[in-house]
Structures are given as structure tokens and as C-alpha cells.
Scaffold this active site. Structure first.
Site, short mmCIF file in Angstrom:
data_model
loop_
_atom_site.label_atom_id
_atom_site.label_comp_id
_atom_site.label_asym_id
_atom_site.label_seq_id
_atom_site.Cartn_x
_atom_site.Cartn_y
_atom_site.Cartn_z
N ALA A 179 0.84 -1.20 0.00
CA ALA A 179 0.00 0.00 0.00
C ALA A 179 0.88 1.25 0.00
CB ALA A 179 -0.91 0.01 1.23
N GLY B 217 0.07 -5.69 0.64
CA GLY B 217 -1.07 -5.92 -0.23
C GLY B 217 -0.70 -6.59 -1.53
N GLU C 195 3.54 -5.72 7.32
CA GLU C 195 2.63 -4.78 7.99
C GLU C 195 2.92 -4.62 9.47
OE1 GLU C 195 0.15 -6.29 4.47
OE2 GLU C 195 1.68 -7.07 5.81
#
Length: 258
Positions: free
Chosen positions: A66, A109, A132
Site C-alpha cells: 500500500a 497488499g 505490515e
């Protein structure tokens, strides 16, 4: 259709979606995720497409995750708006087979996107990971669920809880990807794989994919009942007649998707 962040191409029944943000290593923002959903839906409705390929522009990144600036500004209730999870579920449930041509970094992602595709073919210089945790969040595009189903709980915990990035060979050993090929051969190998799929009966591909996806979460009796009902549908198709007739006549079948 016109897109700002994606490039679309259709050739020989193969529809290619290329994420085109090379200046951001093909990192995804809100608009590009929505465009990806729309592109997959568009190809699913297009008779000229039987197989979908997703890749990234350039030779450095598939999707590097992202866009961090976008991610930093997101608020709690944004998760219930145009969520990445919803887009990736759309890819996972695509009526047509989806191939990820992974030409570089597939992180966050991007790794989740690869995971929800039906097939994953990677360049030998590709990198994979769910980093993440290093940002104080978790992979919420379905990563905690889909990755676990694909490579098992111990490996999924290893990638998600450490945030470690692995190379293509290790990803292959983990069962995360189907094939590793030299960088210069990726495009040709993906095309060869896709063209082989385009020769298969489209309805049978679609219904077999539904049965396989459901097998992961349904119990045996429910799965077998679904399998029977889908087979009954296929017994009514012209492609079933063509496939069996071609076999008996010792010729290649010409499937039309009816």
C-alpha cells in the site's frame, strides 16, 4: 475502459491488467485498488477474455504494497468503506482463472494480491513478505486468512509476525508460488501458461474453481453435494459434448463456453 493507474490489454483470449505506478514501485492507493476491482469485473464480463493476468509495470515490482502516505491517513471506519479486503475477495472469486505474473517485489497488499490469484509465477528476483507488523498493523486484505490456507499456519505466522521478506526460491519451497523462472523468461512463461488455459472449457474452469475454493471452508458432505450439482450443470453444456466427441474422434476440442 480507461484507467489512471492500470494498463489493460486483451490478446488471444488473455486479458492483462498491469499496475502502472512505477514511480511508487506500484504501491497501491485507494483509487488504484478500486480500479483493480473494476478491471477484474470488466474482464469477467468480456467474452473475448478467458484468462486474466495481473502484473506490475517495470521489472522491479509486482505490487510493493500500500502507498504508505495513503495508509497513514486512513481512519478506523475506512476499513468498512472501499476496503482492500473487498477488492481482493473480488479477485479471489473471479469467474475466470487469474494468474499473477510476479516481476519483483510482492509485499503487503502485493503479497495478498498474489495469494488470491489462482496461479503464481514469479521471476527469480521476486521478493515476498507481509511487513505490515513493522508499521503497527496487520495484513487486513485477507492475509491472515488466505496466506494461512495456502502455506499453513506455521509459515504464515513466520511471515506475518516477523515481517520478514523472503526470496522467490524460498517462496516456492513454502508453497506460496507455483513456479520460479528466470527474469527474462517470465513474460513468455506466463503467456504459455495462460494460452494453455484459454483452450480449456470456460464453464468447466469456472465451476471447478468454485468447487475448489469452497473446499477450503466447507465440510466434506457439503463439498461433495456442491461438486455433484456443478457436474450436473456441466453435463448439460455443449462443451461437454464437444470434449467427449473430440476425445473419441482423436482430435483437439474446440470449446465455445456454452
Amino acid at each position: 475502459m480507461n484507467f489512471e493507474y492500470l494498463l489493460l490489454n486483451v490478446e488471444d483470449y488473455v486479458g492483462t491488467i498491469k499496475v502502472n505506478r512505477p514511480e511508487k514501485r506500484n504501491a497501491m492507493n485507494s483509487e488504484s485498488w478500486i480500479e483493480l476491482r473494476d478491471a477484474v469485473n470488466y474482464f469477467n464480463q468480456l467474452n473475448e477474455v478467458r484468462v486474466i493476468v495481473i502484473t506490475g509495470a517495470g521489472d522491479q515490482s509486482f505490487v510493493s504494497g500500500a502507498d504508505i502516505e495513503w495508509l497513514r491517513e486512513r481512519q478506523p471506519l475506512d476499513i468498512y468503506g472501499s476496503a482492500v479486503q473487498d477488492v481482493l475477495l473480488c479477485v479471489y472469486q473471479s469467474k475466470k482463472p487469474v494468474i499473477a505474473a510476479i516481476n519483483g517485489y510482492a509485499l503487503g497488499g502485493g503479497c495478498e494480491l498474489a495469494t488470491v490469484c489462482d496461479f503464481r509465477i514469479a521471476s527469480e528476483h521476486a521478493k515476498f513478505g507481509q511487513p505490515e507488523i513493522t508499521l503497527g498493523i496487520l495484513p487486513a486484505g485477507g492475509g491472515t486468512q488466505q496466506l494461512t490456507k495456502l502455506i499453513g499456519l506455521p509459515r504464515a505466522k513466520e511471515l506475518i509476525l516477523t515481517g520478514n521478506i523472503i526470496d522467490a526460491q524460498k517462496a516456492y519451497e513454502y508453497g506460496l508460488i507455483n513456479e520460479v523462472v528466470p527474469k527474462e523468461k517470465l513474460k513468455d512463461r506466463v503467456r504459455e501458461f495462460a494460452l494453455n488455459l484459454t483452450k480449456k472449457p470456460p464453464i468447466a474452469l469456472m465451476l471447478a474453481k468454485i468447487a475448489l475454493n469452497e473446499s477450503v471452508t466447507s465440510d466434506l458432505n457439503a463439498g461433495l453435494a456442491l461438486e455433484k450439482s456443478l457436474q450436473a450443470i456441466l453435463f448439460s453444456t455443449q462443451d461437454k459434448i464437444e470434449g467427449t466427441t473430440a476425445f473419441l474422434e482423436k482430435r483437439d476440442a474446440q470449446f465455445i463456453g456454452k
